[in-house]
Design a protein around this motif. Structure first.
Motif, PDB file in Angstrom:
ATOM      1  N   GLU A   1       0.560  -1.483  -0.243  1.00 34.03           N
ATOM      2  CA  GLU A   1      -0.149   0.132   0.200  1.00 34.03           C
ATOM      3  C   GLU A   1       1.013   0.580   0.506  1.00 34.03           C
ATOM      4  N   THR A   2      -0.047   2.299  -0.421  1.00 31.16           N
ATOM      5  CA  THR A   2       0.398   3.404  -0.733  1.00 31.16           C
ATOM      6  C   THR A   2      -0.351   4.238  -0.028  1.00 31.16           C
TER       7      THR A   2
ATOM      8  N   PRO B   1       4.184  -6.361  -7.109  1.00 31.14           N
ATOM      9  CA  PRO B   1       3.412  -5.429  -8.019  1.00 31.14           C
ATOM     10  C   PRO B   1       3.704  -4.121  -7.625  1.00 31.14           C
ATOM     11  N   HIS B   2       4.829  -4.127  -6.975  1.00 31.10           N
ATOM     12  CA  HIS B   2       5.578  -2.448  -7.302  1.00 31.10           C
ATOM     13  C   HIS B   2       5.055  -1.498  -8.026  1.00 31.10           C
ATOM     14  N   PRO B   3       5.463  -1.397  -9.974  1.00 30.86           N
ATOM     15  CA  PRO B   3       4.757  -1.233 -10.562  1.00 30.86           C
ATOM     16  C   PRO B   3       3.564  -0.801 -10.702  1.00 30.86           C
ATOM     17  N   TYR B   4       2.346  -1.507  -9.903  1.00 30.71           N
ATOM     18  CA  TYR B   4       1.119  -0.891  -9.901  1.00 30.71           C
ATOM     19  C   TYR B   4       0.758  -0.573  -8.653  1.00 30.71           C
ATOM     20  N   LEU B   5       1.217  -0.552  -8.137  1.00 33.15           N
ATOM     21  CA  LEU B   5       1.434   0.408  -6.735  1.00 33.15           C
ATOM     22  C   LEU B   5       2.039   1.273  -7.046  1.00 33.15           C
ATOM     23  N   GLU B   6       2.686   2.171  -7.604  1.00 32.65           N
ATOM     24  CA  GLU B   6       3.694   2.769  -8.399  1.00 32.65           C
ATOM     25  C   GLU B   6       2.482   4.014  -9.462  1.00 32.65           C
ATOM     26  N   PHE B   7       1.772   3.664 -10.138  1.00 30.87           N
ATOM     27  CA  PHE B   7       0.788   3.441 -11.352  1.00 30.87           C
ATOM     28  C   PHE B   7       0.119   4.230 -10.358  1.00 30.87           C
ATOM     29  N   GLY B   8      -1.075   3.201  -9.885  1.00 28.12           N
ATOM     30  CA  GLY B   8      -1.804   4.115  -8.607  1.00 28.12           C
ATOM     31  C   GLY B   8      -1.587   5.033  -7.992  1.00 28.12           C
ATOM     32  N   ALA B   9      -0.349   5.782  -7.569  1.00 27.21           N
ATOM     33  CA  ALA B   9      -0.603   6.893  -6.999  1.00 27.21           C
ATOM     34  C   ALA B   9      -0.453   7.884  -8.175  1.00 27.21           C
TER      35      ALA B   9
END
Length: 152
Positions: free
Chosen positions: A8-9, A131-139
Protein backbone atom coordinates in the motif's frame (compact mmCIF):
# COMPACT_ATOMS: atom_id res chain seq x y z
CA UNK A 1 1.49 -22.55 -1.49
CA UNK A 2 2.05 -18.83 -2.06
CA UNK A 3 1.19 -16.35 0.62
CA UNK A 4 -1.27 -13.54 0.08
CA UNK A 5 0.54 -10.24 0.36
CA UNK A 6 -0.48 -6.60 0.68
CA UNK A 7 1.26 -3.49 -0.65
CA UNK A 8 0.00 0.00 0.00
CA UNK A 9 0.86 3.61 -0.48
CA UNK A 10 -0.77 6.75 0.82
CA UNK A 11 -0.92 9.93 -1.26
CA UNK A 12 -1.85 13.32 0.18
CA UNK A 13 -4.05 15.39 -2.12
CA UNK A 14 -5.21 18.98 -1.84
CA UNK A 15 -8.87 18.18 -2.38
CA UNK A 16 -11.63 17.04 -0.01
CA UNK A 17 -11.97 13.29 0.53
CA UNK A 18 -15.55 13.31 -0.81
CA UNK A 19 -14.50 14.82 -4.13
CA UNK A 20 -11.55 12.47 -4.56
CA UNK A 21 -13.61 9.42 -3.64
CA UNK A 22 -16.38 10.43 -6.06
CA UNK A 23 -14.00 10.05 -9.01
CA UNK A 24 -13.26 6.42 -8.12
CA UNK A 25 -16.82 5.72 -6.92
CA UNK A 26 -18.97 7.16 -9.69
CA UNK A 27 -16.79 8.85 -12.31
CA UNK A 28 -14.12 6.24 -12.93
CA UNK A 29 -15.07 6.20 -16.62
CA UNK A 30 -13.41 9.65 -16.78
CA UNK A 31 -9.91 8.26 -16.07
CA UNK A 32 -8.96 8.06 -19.77
CA UNK A 33 -9.64 11.82 -19.94
CA UNK A 34 -8.01 12.61 -16.59
CA UNK A 35 -4.85 10.51 -17.04
CA UNK A 36 -4.78 9.77 -20.77
CA UNK A 37 -1.05 8.98 -20.86
CA UNK A 38 -1.62 6.17 -18.31
CA UNK A 39 -5.23 5.04 -18.81
CA UNK A 40 -6.14 4.74 -22.48
CA UNK A 41 -9.50 3.04 -22.66
CA UNK A 42 -12.36 2.01 -20.39
CA UNK A 43 -15.39 -0.05 -21.36
CA UNK A 44 -18.30 -1.46 -19.40
CA UNK A 45 -19.05 -5.19 -19.94
CA UNK A 46 -21.67 -5.92 -17.29
CA UNK A 47 -23.70 -3.70 -15.01
CA UNK A 48 -22.83 -0.03 -14.92
CA UNK A 49 -19.94 2.18 -13.82
CA UNK A 50 -21.02 2.23 -10.17
CA UNK A 51 -22.65 -1.00 -8.98
CA UNK A 52 -21.04 -3.86 -7.09
CA UNK A 53 -20.59 -6.75 -9.53
CA UNK A 54 -20.11 -4.48 -12.55
CA UNK A 55 -17.33 -5.58 -14.89
CA UNK A 56 -15.13 -3.15 -16.82
CA UNK A 57 -12.16 -3.53 -19.12
CA UNK A 58 -9.19 -1.19 -19.16
CA UNK A 59 -6.21 -0.51 -21.39
CA UNK A 60 -3.37 1.19 -19.52
CA UNK A 61 0.40 1.66 -19.48
CA UNK A 62 2.69 0.38 -16.72
CA UNK A 63 6.47 0.72 -17.07
CA UNK A 64 6.11 1.59 -20.76
CA UNK A 65 4.03 -1.51 -21.53
CA UNK A 66 0.47 -1.19 -22.83
CA UNK A 67 -1.58 -3.75 -20.92
CA UNK A 68 -5.22 -4.67 -20.42
CA UNK A 69 -7.40 -6.13 -17.73
CA UNK A 70 -10.97 -6.77 -16.71
CA UNK A 71 -12.01 -5.85 -13.21
CA UNK A 72 -15.10 -6.24 -11.12
CA UNK A 73 -16.35 -3.86 -8.44
CA UNK A 74 -16.24 -6.12 -5.40
CA UNK A 75 -17.11 -3.81 -2.51
CA UNK A 76 -18.18 -0.21 -1.93
CA UNK A 77 -18.05 1.28 1.56
CA UNK A 78 -19.62 4.75 1.39
CA UNK A 79 -19.08 5.45 5.10
CA UNK A 80 -15.33 4.78 4.95
CA UNK A 81 -15.03 6.15 1.39
CA UNK A 82 -13.44 2.99 0.01
CA UNK A 83 -13.97 0.89 -3.07
CA UNK A 84 -12.43 -2.48 -3.91
CA UNK A 85 -11.89 -3.81 -7.42
CA UNK A 86 -11.02 -7.45 -8.16
CA UNK A 87 -8.94 -8.20 -11.24
CA UNK A 88 -10.92 -10.82 -13.16
CA UNK A 89 -8.78 -11.24 -16.29
CA UNK A 90 -5.87 -9.71 -18.14
CA UNK A 91 -2.13 -9.17 -18.19
CA UNK A 92 -1.76 -8.73 -14.42
CA UNK A 93 -2.97 -12.30 -13.86
CA UNK A 94 0.01 -13.66 -15.78
CA UNK A 95 2.12 -12.89 -12.68
CA UNK A 96 -0.52 -12.89 -9.96
CA UNK A 97 -2.95 -15.64 -9.12
CA UNK A 98 -5.24 -13.01 -7.63
CA UNK A 99 -5.18 -9.24 -7.30
CA UNK A 100 -7.49 -6.75 -5.63
CA UNK A 101 -7.10 -2.98 -5.51
CA UNK A 102 -8.71 -0.87 -2.81
CA UNK A 103 -8.81 2.91 -2.88
CA UNK A 104 -9.75 4.70 0.32
CA UNK A 105 -10.10 8.44 0.89
CA UNK A 106 -9.63 9.88 4.38
CA UNK A 107 -10.31 13.52 5.23
CA UNK A 108 -7.72 15.66 6.98
CA UNK A 109 -8.61 18.54 9.31
CA UNK A 110 -7.31 21.12 6.81
CA UNK A 111 -9.77 20.18 4.04
CA UNK A 112 -7.23 18.06 2.18
CA UNK A 113 -7.21 14.26 2.22
CA UNK A 114 -5.16 11.11 2.02
CA UNK A 115 -5.88 8.46 -0.57
CA UNK A 116 -4.65 4.96 0.18
CA UNK A 117 -3.99 2.68 -2.75
CA UNK A 118 -3.84 -0.92 -1.52
CA UNK A 119 -3.00 -3.99 -3.59
CA UNK A 120 -3.79 -7.44 -2.16
CA UNK A 121 -2.27 -10.16 -4.30
CA UNK A 122 -1.01 -13.70 -4.55
CA UNK A 123 1.82 -14.58 -6.91
CA UNK A 124 1.47 -17.32 -9.54
CA UNK A 125 5.11 -18.34 -8.84
CA UNK A 126 7.20 -17.62 -5.76
CA UNK A 127 9.86 -15.83 -7.83
CA UNK A 128 7.39 -13.49 -9.57
CA UNK A 129 8.05 -9.82 -8.82
CA UNK A 130 5.95 -7.88 -6.36
CA UNK A 131 3.54 -5.48 -8.12
CA UNK A 132 5.40 -2.29 -7.14
CA UNK A 133 4.91 -0.86 -10.68
CA UNK A 134 1.13 -1.15 -10.17
CA UNK A 135 1.45 0.62 -6.82
CA UNK A 136 3.40 3.45 -8.47
CA UNK A 137 0.80 3.55 -11.27
CA UNK A 138 -1.97 3.95 -8.69
CA UNK A 139 -0.15 6.77 -6.91
CA UNK A 140 0.40 8.59 -10.21
CA UNK A 141 -3.26 8.21 -11.20
CA UNK A 142 -4.27 9.66 -7.82
CA UNK A 143 -2.05 12.70 -8.44
CA UNK A 144 -3.66 13.13 -11.89
CA UNK A 145 -7.09 13.00 -10.24
CA UNK A 146 -5.93 15.70 -7.82
CA UNK A 147 -4.76 17.92 -10.71
CA UNK A 148 -8.08 17.39 -12.50
CA UNK A 149 -10.12 18.28 -9.42
CA UNK A 150 -8.04 21.37 -8.68
CA UNK A 151 -8.79 22.66 -12.22
CA UNK A 152 -12.54 21.98 -11.88
Amino acid sequence: MALKVKLETEVEVKVPADKAFSIFRSQIHQLPNIASHMVHKAEIHEGDWEAVGSIKSWTYTVEGNVLSLKEMVEKIDEENKSITYKVADGDALKLYKSMKVTIQATAKNDGNSFLKYIIDYEKVKENAPDPHPYLEFGARVIKQVETHLLKA
